[in-house]
Motif scaffolding. Structure first.
Motif, PDB file in Angstrom:
ATOM      1  N   ARG A  42       0.840  -1.186   0.000  1.00  0.00           N
ATOM      2  CA  ARG A  42       0.000   0.000   0.000  1.00  0.00           C
ATOM      3  C   ARG A  42       0.880   1.243   0.000  1.00  0.00           C
ATOM      4  N   VAL A  43       0.546   2.179  -0.854  1.00  0.00           N
ATOM      5  CA  VAL A  43       1.275   3.441  -0.957  1.00  0.00           C
ATOM      6  C   VAL A  43       0.785   4.360   0.163  1.00  0.00           C
ATOM      7  N   PRO A  44       1.707   4.866   1.004  1.00  0.00           N
ATOM      8  CA  PRO A  44       1.291   5.737   2.108  1.00  0.00           C
ATOM      9  C   PRO A  44       0.584   6.997   1.600  1.00  0.00           C
ATOM     10  N   GLY A  45      -0.491   7.332   2.245  1.00  0.00           N
ATOM     11  CA  GLY A  45      -1.198   8.560   1.927  1.00  0.00           C
ATOM     12  C   GLY A  45      -2.251   8.440   0.843  1.00  0.00           C
ATOM     13  N   CYS A  46      -2.394   7.280   0.245  1.00  0.00           N
ATOM     14  CA  CYS A  46      -3.445   7.109  -0.754  1.00  0.00           C
ATOM     15  C   CYS A  46      -3.908   5.652  -0.743  1.00  0.00           C
ATOM     16  N   ARG A  47      -4.896   5.355  -1.521  1.00  0.00           N
ATOM     17  CA  ARG A  47      -5.480   4.014  -1.511  1.00  0.00           C
ATOM     18  C   ARG A  47      -4.864   3.077  -2.536  1.00  0.00           C
ATOM     19  N   SER A  48      -3.800   3.504  -3.161  1.00  0.00           N
ATOM     20  CA  SER A  48      -3.170   2.743  -4.229  1.00  0.00           C
ATOM     21  C   SER A  48      -2.419   1.527  -3.677  1.00  0.00           C
ATOM     22  N   ILE A  49      -2.446   0.431  -4.416  1.00  0.00           N
ATOM     23  CA  ILE A  49      -1.711  -0.785  -4.079  1.00  0.00           C
ATOM     24  C   ILE A  49      -0.746  -1.070  -5.223  1.00  0.00           C
TER      25      ILE A  49
END
Length: 64
Positions: A42-49
């Motif tokens: 998971r990318v910190p600060g957003c919902r992206s994986i």
């Protein structure tokens, strides 16, 4: 340079790019993350994986 001692750096890509890399669907990538076959990051600060292309390459190597 000795390839046995070479460091392999992670190559993080989106689920869509990872699915394209192994010629499958994003749904398959999500299932593999869910069952623990590959790791989702998971990318910190957003919902992206993201997934690591090195893990996908290992997953796709032929079994002997």
């Amino acid at each position: 340079m000795n390839t046995a001692n070479a460091r392999v750096y992670p190559r993080y890509v989106s689920l869509a790019k990872g699915a394209e890399f192994i010629d499958s669907s994003v749904r398959t990538i999500r299932r593999r993350i869910s069952d623990g076959t590959i790791t989702g990051y998971r990318v910190p600060g957003c919902r992206s994986i993201r997934v690591d292309l090195n893990e996908l390459e290992i997953l796709m190597k032929p079994m002997r």
